[in-house]
Scaffold this motif. Structure first.
Motif, short mmCIF file in Angstrom:
data_model
loop_
_atom_site.label_atom_id
_atom_site.label_comp_id
_atom_site.label_asym_id
_atom_site.label_seq_id
_atom_site.Cartn_x
_atom_site.Cartn_y
_atom_site.Cartn_z
N ASN A 272 91.89 -22.64 -69.02
CA ASN A 272 90.49 -23.03 -69.21
C ASN A 272 89.69 -21.98 -69.96
O ASN A 272 88.64 -22.28 -70.52
CB ASN A 272 89.83 -23.29 -67.85
N GLN A 283 87.27 -26.27 -58.46
CA GLN A 283 87.56 -27.04 -59.68
C GLN A 283 88.64 -26.38 -60.52
O GLN A 283 89.38 -27.05 -61.23
CB GLN A 283 86.29 -27.14 -60.54
N ASN A 284 88.68 -25.05 -60.47
CA ASN A 284 89.55 -24.30 -61.38
C ASN A 284 90.91 -23.98 -60.77
O ASN A 284 91.87 -23.66 -61.48
CB ASN A 284 88.85 -23.01 -61.81
N ASP A 286 94.60 -24.34 -59.13
CA ASP A 286 95.71 -25.25 -59.42
C ASP A 286 96.61 -25.35 -58.19
O ASP A 286 97.42 -24.45 -57.93
CB ASP A 286 96.55 -24.71 -60.59
N THR A 295 102.23 -27.39 -60.73
CA THR A 295 100.89 -27.48 -60.14
C THR A 295 100.25 -28.79 -60.55
O THR A 295 100.61 -29.40 -61.58
CB THR A 295 100.01 -26.31 -60.60
N ALA A 296 99.28 -29.24 -59.73
CA ALA A 296 98.62 -30.52 -59.98
C ALA A 296 97.83 -30.47 -61.28
O ALA A 296 97.78 -31.44 -62.04
CB ALA A 296 97.70 -30.85 -58.81
N THR A 297 97.20 -29.34 -61.54
CA THR A 297 96.48 -29.12 -62.79
C THR A 297 97.05 -27.85 -63.41
O THR A 297 97.82 -27.13 -62.77
CB THR A 297 94.98 -28.90 -62.53
N ASN A 298 96.69 -27.59 -64.66
CA ASN A 298 97.17 -26.36 -65.31
C ASN A 298 95.99 -25.59 -65.88
O ASN A 298 95.99 -25.19 -67.04
CB ASN A 298 98.23 -26.68 -66.36
N ASN A 299 94.98 -25.40 -65.05
CA ASN A 299 93.79 -24.69 -65.50
C ASN A 299 94.09 -23.23 -65.84
O ASN A 299 93.38 -22.60 -66.60
CB ASN A 299 92.71 -24.73 -64.40
N ASN A 311 104.67 -23.46 -65.32
CA ASN A 311 103.96 -24.50 -66.05
C ASN A 311 103.80 -24.07 -67.51
O ASN A 311 103.97 -22.90 -67.83
CB ASN A 311 102.60 -24.74 -65.41
#
Lengths: 372, 372, 372, 372
Positions: A272, A283-284, A286, A295-299, A311
């Motif tokens: 990010n 929010q940030n 992972d 990970t669910a997100t890759n922030n 990732n």
């Protein structure tokens, strides 16, 4: 200075209008299949030609002068050189004492007391990125591993029917025999993580992220005798967990070190990046989903604590607009100390960002090759 | 690996029978007057020709491909290359799988799994010392300073009539002007200690320290199809007090690091060296005589606590007899694992020590250039 | 400077009469079982006590302040410190301005403009070798591998009945579980060559190689208020083929670099060393006998082309006589510039060579730990 | 690894809940006046206390254990240590096998096979930035020069009435004398550029650049059991022209290398940075106005071609929101492989950006200290 790295060391030399430029790569494993043709694709991507790039045409043919034998790297330093052909030094005659704004001319003259080679920016020229791209090609090979299913190594197996690790001498013998029968086939898979792949793309030009507008934005700048910047996004997939070293040799540290060596790079962010500064932790963060580190997100852009988490690595690089523009600018006359108008002739890119993606990839590849 | 040094970095590449070998020198100050001719004297001293040296004749012409402009170094990396001309790779065909005793052939085949370039020893060849000698020439220039009384710098003086230190930009201007009028004259004295001078001599051959016997000893060995070793003594005068760093970068540490990189070096000692181990402290101590550090004796060889004390640096280097001899020797066949007789053809020195003094000087010069 | 190594980096700090001295070791693999007791044997060998060694008594208890958790190294830097206890700085009061002959006092005062800590030689003191010995203990562990047959790793086996290489996460889990049940047992064998063992011995004192005379020679020197030198031989067995890097990072280069960092070392040789210079090639060459690299003789001391050849590494190190002697000597008064008589009080070794063997071993161990 | 720099080398060690953490600084010039109090101001700025920072209270008293004598640096390595006092390892007991999202726990367990110290993040803890701040204090002193008009050096003057450069020995004598009469006064001005001053400020929190809102944004995040990020701007003034080295050691390369070593940094930009990518060359170029390098605008942030141009260095650094939040998150159980809810206890900052400015300054100071 002009070297980078302890395990995979890259040393560059040369000037824009000198006889040749080159790069010495140390720490390349022996047995990597390599030929001049392997460089073609990446060198082409860097080469000028599209609208918005310089009209200087170089053959850019890589000349491997050391470290290669029978089509494979030898473990000794690999030296790759490029002749400088299509130079028009005359274009630069008046520039020696009229430093181009936002170029290195002024600081180079100062730092080296006027002894620097001013022709085409000399050692500070973007032409030197050719050597980075060549280093990147080798680094990418190291990262990808060699996969040649048609030529598997055939070492003795143990009683249990499982292949034993061949001894160093067995490997040596097999290589010697192979090289007599069937040269050119790699004997063994290069050690190291297999399957790291690095790609990149231009995500914005002149402030617009709509790729359909890129060409128009560049042409408008050219028509105005001007130039324009852009942002490159670079991604590495297939990255194993655990690359990077605490404290100072984080993946981000090594990659940014190399990226900021590329002329015109003024910003680097991972995951990010600057946008993370505007987010909350919830929010940030992972969340980890599985033992493989997914990970669910890759922030984080694939890097946590400076170390790869399995990732994809994602980073973005800001490229400033080419400082060489056709518009008349004012600058200092180094000899007189007066401010005078300057018209830059030479041949330049209106948008360096067009040629930068493969250079950015090379920087990331070189950084990762340090760490395997 | 194949680089040495942080402040004056030497990077070598190439193989004995490859296309070319080269050296990249980083950290060379801008403004050093340099031409290909400057290398002639030292390269000549290393070149073969005398009885007891190889009959391979190379032109050994240095080719400065980067870092030089208008006869002066630019502050960018200096790259110097040498073409490999008179190679007879056929002489080495059978050696690929028959490692020569006490050569690097066996360990290189192992370490690089058979991918090493075996021709003439490849990257392990004594030919690579050519690049060290070239680096040494530049290092010696850095150590000596430039002295050209006919072309003093002419910067403005202060009211008090004493020359003010010129600003960086004044230096730059003067250089630019000078280079248009009168190229080739150095503008200013290179910073650094002036007057370090490095010399060397052969102190023994085949165990004899009587130089009148050296030629006879070598010819006797040649007649027997054999080779012979020797000892080189190297001295640096004009050395300022204070070169060398505690703990690990003592002058002795840096010099020996480089010296043991030279093929055939098996021993290094400073001052009294091994003889000191047989003395008492009252015999080996050097009483200081004056504030300039002068001592009554120089048993320390000019280095105390790893740091120069203002007296001449004195060191001795043991060179083993050339491992390539004409006599038939037994060796391993790497492919079969059998012991077989080996006859080494090629062209070799009966006494490498004859060509080594200038290489030893280069190693010391490179070490000292790190420290100024 | 005060660090050595890229892969196994040793950083030392401290002064003889400061609060404490220490060493930071970076690149130590995680999972090495380590306790303060592991240092005892080597520290004892370096400690004073025998006739001819200083009467300064330090507890020399190693204090591991970072990088250790649950009895194992963590992969983070290992910091080991030693308090300075039994210091008598008053003994050195007059020495600040009266540099002891053949000590670093004079060059240190010059180099650091008088700001150096002169008490007991400050940072130049032989006391700093304590940190080398500590680093050597860790390096030796890395070289030896961990062998604990009572606690074999128990990872899942494949269908074929052969143990699969555990994944990084499986190793992690096993470690976590183990550390709860049975702390202190190493989980897995440290990667790296197993079985390198380093030993050393004094081969001569005061010029005599008859060990029965050593004690007498030392006592005679002591009676005369004098000191005496010696030669140490150090051997490493179980060395795999292929350690060492061309061109500059030969085993000899790295080992000598470290050895010449040890105060009082004035000469280093490998294999036949200086004696090789008196031999013919046919006498000095080592014929290879078998595919494992075994040679009929070991004149090369286990190193050819700078790379280990599978035979024992053998080297000899010359230790000069202790420069601190009880006899009155003349020296310079730094403040007045006059020559004045100097009487050195303090407590000193009459023969440093007695305590040097374990320091020499440490230097070789540190050099080899770079290369695995 | 855990060292940075060749000329001014910073080596860090320690863990959050270990006995102590420390930093070794090599390459610090002798004669720098230094006391524990000099660290107070910067350490205070990093210390917790404000709303939004952790309630862990450390005395953070710097303990200078080596390299200092009579209130001045000695030229030997400076070692500075901090005891770890207020640790509550129990808070972290369950975390050993439950890696906190977006922390280094998971990658550390993998990389070090479970042997890492998990308490409080171990070696990856933000507590290690304490050592960077301490290094930064010394670096800033080196950059500022020592100015003590009340104690000018008083060396003999030449006939012309102009002060001659004192010899090394004269400096030494003056130091010795001075230290007896009037300890604590620096003798001479530290060489190097004088007057570099580094400052920083928070330019945005949680996406807002209105500093009046910062506190409210942080408190809202805290109330929600959450955290928030921010952006720091750092400026260096008084920078001479010419710092930075082509090709790889640009000022931007060295600074970003260090900045990305700081936990939570995800983006770095210089001058216009990412905004430059949206501009035209005519907008982004900086016309030179005078021989001192002053430019009409400073879009380049004081660095062109990687080298300082005499204008202030300006950079911005993105700090991600603290990954430790009070909200329950899901994570992997390393032992079972299951996903489980995680509640992080411990004591953490809601906004690390509040404490980051002085760490960012330290990184820039360390980078610049490399280059003088």
């Amino acid at each position: 200075m002009n070297s980078f790295g302890n395990k995979f060391r890259v040393t560059v030399f040369g000037e824009s209008h000198g006889e040749r430029i080159g790069v010495v790569l140390d720490g390349v494993p022996a047995g990597l299949a390599l030929a001049a043709d392997d460089f073609a694709a990446d060198l082409d991507r860097r080469r000028s030609g599209a609208r918005g790039t310089t009209s200087r045409h170089e053959s850019d043919a890589p000349h491997i002068v050391a470290g290669l034998y029978n089509g494979h790297t030898t473990g000794a330093p690999l030296a790759i050189e490029f002749d400088n052909g299509d130079t028009r030094s005359a274009d630069y005659a008046s520039l020696a004492d009229h430093p181009r704004p936002s170029h290195a001319d002024f600081v180079a003259a100062h730092k080296f007391h006027g002894f620097n080679d001013p022709r085409g920016g000399g050692h500070f020229s973007g032409r030197l990125t050719l050597t980075l791209v060549a280093a990147g090609v080798v680094a990418k090979k190291m990262l990808a591993g060699i996969t040649d299913p048609s030529a598997p190594p055939s070492f003795p197996r143990t009683d249990e029917g499982v292949r034993a690790e061949p001894s160093s001498l067995e490997l040596c013998r097999a290589t010697r025999k192979k090289s007599e029968e069937q040269r050119g086939n790699p004997l063994y898979k290069t050690p190291g993580p297999s399957g790291i792949e690095i790609t990149s793309r231009i995500v914005s030009i002149g402030g617009s992220s709509d790729s359909a507008q890129f060409q128009g934005i560049i042409e408008a700048a050219m028509s105005a005798g001007d130039s324009v910047g852009g942002v490159i996004e670079c991604t590495a997939t297939g990255v194993p967990i655990g690359l990077g070293e605490p404290f100072f040799d984080s993946v981000e540290s090594l990659a940014s070190h190399l990226l900021f060596s590329i002329p015109a790079v003024k910003g680097v962010e991972f995951g990010n990046g600057f946008a993370a500064a505007a987010l909350r932790g919830s929010q940030n963060n992972d969340p980890i989903l599985a033992p493989d580190g997914r990970t669910a997100t890759n922030n984080a852009g694939g890097i946590v604590g400076g170390i790869t988490n399995g990732n994809p690595i994602v980073m973005r690089v800001a490229i400033k607009p080419t400082p060489s523009i056709s518009q008349t600018q004012n600058t200092l006359n180094l000899l007189t100390g007066e401010i005078e108008p300057l018209e830059i002739k030479g041949r330049h890119d209106a948008c360096i960002a067009l040629r930068a993606p493969v250079v950015v990839e090379a920087a990331l590849a070189i950084a990762l090759a340090q760490l395997i």
